[in-house]
Motif scaffolding. Structure first.
Motif, PDB file in Angstrom:
ATOM      1  N   GLY A  20      -9.265  -7.055  -0.738  1.00 55.36           N
ATOM      2  CA  GLY A  20     -10.447  -6.941   0.104  1.00 55.36           C
ATOM      3  C   GLY A  20     -10.372  -7.811   1.344  1.00 55.36           C
ATOM      4  N   ALA A  21      -9.482  -8.804   1.314  1.00 52.38           N
ATOM      5  CA  ALA A  21      -9.350  -9.708   2.462  1.00 52.38           C
ATOM      6  C   ALA A  21      -8.624  -9.055   3.629  1.00 52.38           C
ATOM      7  CB  ALA A  21      -8.605 -10.975   2.043  1.00 52.38           C
ATOM      8  N   LEU A  22      -7.949  -7.934   3.350  1.00 50.43           N
ATOM      9  CA  LEU A  22      -7.045  -7.369   4.349  1.00 50.43           C
ATOM     10  C   LEU A  22      -7.599  -6.103   4.994  1.00 50.43           C
ATOM     11  CD1 LEU A  22      -3.725  -7.717   2.301  1.00 50.43           C
ATOM     12  CD2 LEU A  22      -4.697  -9.323   3.954  1.00 50.43           C
ATOM     13  N   THR A  23      -7.244  -5.910   6.247  1.00 45.55           N
ATOM     14  CA  THR A  23      -7.531  -4.636   6.908  1.00 45.55           C
ATOM     15  C   THR A  23      -6.553  -3.593   6.372  1.00 45.55           C
ATOM     16  OG1 THR A  23      -5.942  -5.011   8.680  1.00 45.55           O
ATOM     17  CG2 THR A  23      -8.157  -5.887   9.005  1.00 45.55           C
ATOM     18  N   ASP A  24      -6.827  -2.329   6.671  1.00 49.10           N
ATOM     19  CA  ASP A  24      -5.949  -1.273   6.187  1.00 49.10           C
ATOM     20  C   ASP A  24      -4.509  -1.488   6.659  1.00 49.10           C
ATOM     21  OD1 ASP A  24      -8.031  -0.197   4.911  1.00 49.10           O
ATOM     22  OD2 ASP A  24      -8.301   1.530   6.237  1.00 49.10           O
ATOM     23  N   ASP A  25      -4.393  -1.885   7.923  1.00 44.57           N
ATOM     24  CA  ASP A  25      -3.048  -2.115   8.463  1.00 44.57           C
ATOM     25  C   ASP A  25      -2.338  -3.237   7.719  1.00 44.57           C
ATOM     26  OD1 ASP A  25      -3.153  -0.131  10.249  1.00 44.57           O
ATOM     27  OD2 ASP A  25      -3.438  -1.385  12.041  1.00 44.57           O
ATOM     28  N   GLU A  26      -3.061  -4.353   7.535  1.00 41.58           N
ATOM     29  CA  GLU A  26      -2.449  -5.485   6.839  1.00 41.58           C
ATOM     30  C   GLU A  26      -2.075  -5.104   5.415  1.00 41.58           C
ATOM     31  OE1 GLU A  26      -5.009  -8.886   9.281  1.00 41.58           O
ATOM     32  OE2 GLU A  26      -5.710  -8.101   7.361  1.00 41.58           O
ATOM     33  N   LEU A  27      -2.948  -4.293   4.816  1.00 40.29           N
ATOM     34  CA  LEU A  27      -2.722  -3.901   3.431  1.00 40.29           C
ATOM     35  C   LEU A  27      -1.433  -3.098   3.267  1.00 40.29           C
ATOM     36  CD1 LEU A  27      -3.761  -3.899   0.554  1.00 40.29           C
ATOM     37  CD2 LEU A  27      -5.139  -1.892   1.096  1.00 40.29           C
ATOM     38  N   SER A  28      -1.086  -2.393   4.306  1.00 45.61           N
ATOM     39  CA  SER A  28       0.109  -1.541   4.173  1.00 45.61           C
ATOM     40  C   SER A  28       1.344  -2.386   3.869  1.00 45.61           C
ATOM     41  CB  SER A  28       0.312  -0.714   5.451  1.00 45.61           C
ATOM     42  OG  SER A  28       0.586  -1.567   6.541  1.00 45.61           O
ATOM     43  N   ARG A  29       1.369  -3.615   4.368  1.00 46.90           N
ATOM     44  CA  ARG A  29       2.513  -4.491   4.063  1.00 46.90           C
ATOM     45  C   ARG A  29       2.584  -4.828   2.586  1.00 46.90           C
ATOM     46  NH1 ARG A  29       3.871  -9.504   7.682  1.00 46.90           N
ATOM     47  NH2 ARG A  29       5.374  -9.585   5.980  1.00 46.90           N
ATOM     48  N   LEU A  30       1.393  -4.971   2.001  1.00 47.52           N
ATOM     49  CA  LEU A  30       1.350  -5.256   0.563  1.00 47.52           C
ATOM     50  C   LEU A  30       1.703  -4.001  -0.234  1.00 47.52           C
ATOM     51  CD1 LEU A  30      -1.625  -7.223  -1.009  1.00 47.52           C
ATOM     52  CD2 LEU A  30       0.815  -7.460  -1.418  1.00 47.52           C
ATOM     53  N   SER A  31       1.183  -2.888   0.238  1.00 45.73           N
ATOM     54  CA  SER A  31       1.360  -1.657  -0.547  1.00 45.73           C
ATOM     55  C   SER A  31       2.833  -1.288  -0.657  1.00 45.73           C
ATOM     56  CB  SER A  31       0.566  -0.506   0.080  1.00 45.73           C
ATOM     57  OG  SER A  31       1.247   0.027   1.186  1.00 45.73           O
ATOM     58  N   VAL A  32       3.612  -1.712   0.347  1.00 43.40           N
ATOM     59  CA  VAL A  32       5.045  -1.416   0.304  1.00 43.40           C
ATOM     60  C   VAL A  32       5.702  -2.059  -0.917  1.00 43.40           C
ATOM     61  CG1 VAL A  32       7.246  -1.801   1.475  1.00 43.40           C
ATOM     62  CG2 VAL A  32       5.223  -1.186   2.805  1.00 43.40           C
ATOM     63  N   ILE A  33       5.247  -3.235  -1.281  1.00 39.88           N
ATOM     64  CA  ILE A  33       5.903  -3.935  -2.385  1.00 39.88           C
ATOM     65  C   ILE A  33       5.174  -3.755  -3.718  1.00 39.88           C
ATOM     66  CG2 ILE A  33       6.797  -5.705  -0.820  1.00 39.88           C
ATOM     67  CD1 ILE A  33       4.642  -7.590  -2.085  1.00 39.88           C
ATOM     68  N   SER A  34       4.031  -3.071  -3.706  1.00 36.51           N
ATOM     69  CA  SER A  34       3.243  -2.989  -4.934  1.00 36.51           C
ATOM     70  C   SER A  34       3.845  -2.000  -5.922  1.00 36.51           C
ATOM     71  CB  SER A  34       1.806  -2.588  -4.601  1.00 36.51           C
ATOM     72  OG  SER A  34       1.757  -1.244  -4.197  1.00 36.51           O
TER      73      SER A  34
END
Lengths: 253, 253
Positions: A20-34
């Motif tokens: 929830g702390a991240l914007t959609d764009d920022e989240l994409s960096r996390l989603s790559v490794i999830s």
DNA sequence: CGATAACTTGATGCCCCTCAACATCTGTGG
DNA sequence: CCACAGATGTTGAGGGGCATCAAGTTATCG
């Protein structure tokens, strides 16, 4: 990597979890490794002493945190409900075993990559700190229960806690003030969490039924007609979130 | 602002506390807002429910974290030894009372200014997360003690813990394997920490003396000739830092 | 040195653990 | 569908650990 973005886009805990702390764009960096994954009930997620290779978001289901003593005795040191964070955000080794209490959906983050994202996203680290602080608060509340409450109050407090956390994570039912939910635990597991024996837990369930503070259509189905009554029986102050008050006396039986 | 730099320069927990994350230059930003202060024994530092205006480094002495129930009963949910961090790093209100168990030196940071520094210094926030995670581990260990140990083992575990933490924070004496320290707690306080009564605590002290696991020249002075023996009596695995092992059986008396 | 707090030790009772028997639920195979 | 086995849950009897109540001793401090 369109599919990955979609994945987080439909995530039911997108805004409640640390993400929830991240914007959609920022989240994409996390989603790559999830690494989303389903773990069957009673399966371990990681073990006490293991290298902490991953940490997780818990998306659905319930995870129990277990310490096993040398004689095989178990103690449950915590329960993790969605949208909470599971595992060691930093460093070394796990200090307890995490086991799926129900079928569980989790979203794993490999340690190295996760720390790299943390480095780049202080907001995410802040969120993890928030979750950890809240966990610590809950744990301190729990020491109060283990140190100062009777078996009757402990079982009552447990049901109150499960009712609230079940409701908050979207399961269970609430109909005209009546709360209804299914316990994902055996009597033995509840005993291991409360520092009691399974027989004592069973007896206190019976007492709660006898006083009509709860009803149990089946041994795992709980109906609470009045949460405030339950809170009073458990010596929980109705106002706060597990703060104590009222009801003097240590063992009111 | 030369004096301020000097102050941190001579700080005994400069490198062990959260400040260890910062270079001297970076630290100067923190030192500008720091409010070192001495609190006399039994004085409160902050109270349950108070707005969290400050958080602290504990430089010397011992702080107890207390929750008070409505009937006046107290429960100690944690002890803070140097060089640990005290208070809510983020947000709102305190969830317990912090009281000086001994005379205490603390270094206070006003919330707003502190959060600004945190913002600018992710390394510092990382350090706070580390300390919080460790605190959570300790708390979970403690739930195991409260849930599963006999009064004898609890008192033993308590002495073992105090001995180690006292030693680590630079007080107490260690002479040819013999550990010696002074207890900064009354029997009642120990009882409030262990979920027992003061009479039971006293009795278990007597038993530990009778079995020569400890000696007590005075009611607050403890001598442990062999820490490993104490650990065994307390059912603490000698290897880890409070991990469990050996000694089967629940209540060996 | 007297007053108060802190500590120790004993006697008694109760909560919860232990052991045991039985009931209920769940799933599997005949 | 029923028989059966194993897991889970309930209830009872008895005992032990710790709380409670009480009295006496030691430490602390004005």
């Amino acid at each position: 990597m369109r599919a990955i973005c979609t994945r987080c886009g439909t995530c039911p805990i997108r805004y409640q979890s640390i993400c929830g702390a991240l914007t959609d764009d920022e989240l994409s960096r996390l989603s790559v490794i999830s690494r989303p994954r389903v773990v069957g009930a009673h399966q371990p997620i990681f073990r006490d002493g293991d290298e902490a290779e991953q940490c997780f978001n818990v998306i659905s289901g319930v995870v129990k945190l277990v310490k096993t003593l040398a004689d095989g005795e178990q103690h449950i040191v915590g329960l993790i409900y969605p949208p909470d964070f599971l595992g060691r955000p930093l460093g070394d080794r796990h200090t307890y075993t995490a086991e799926a209490a129900t079928d569980v959906e989790i979203c794993g983050f490999p340690r190295g990559a996760f720390e790299a994202v943390l480095e780049a996203q202080p907001k995410l680290e802040r969120k993890i700190l928030e979750f950890t602080v809240r966990e610590l608060d809950l744990c301190r509340e729990w020491t109060l229960l283990l140190g100062r409450k009777s078996s009757y109050q402990r079982v009552g407090s447990f049901l109150y806690m499960v009712a609230r956390r079940t409701a908050r994570s979207g399961y269970g039912y609430r109909h005209e003030g009546v709360v209804r939910f299914r316990l994902p635990f055996t009597r033995a597991e509840i005993a291991d969490y409360l520092g009691l024996t399974l027989e004592t837990v069973s007896r206190q369930f019976s007492r709660l039924k006898a006083t009509h503070i709860i009803a149990m259509p089946a041994s795992r189905d709980v109906v609470v007609p009045d949460m405030a009554l339950l809170a009073r029986a458990a010596r929980i102050d109705a106002g706060g979130d597990g703060r104590y008050g009222a009801e003097p006396g240590r063992r009111p039986l």
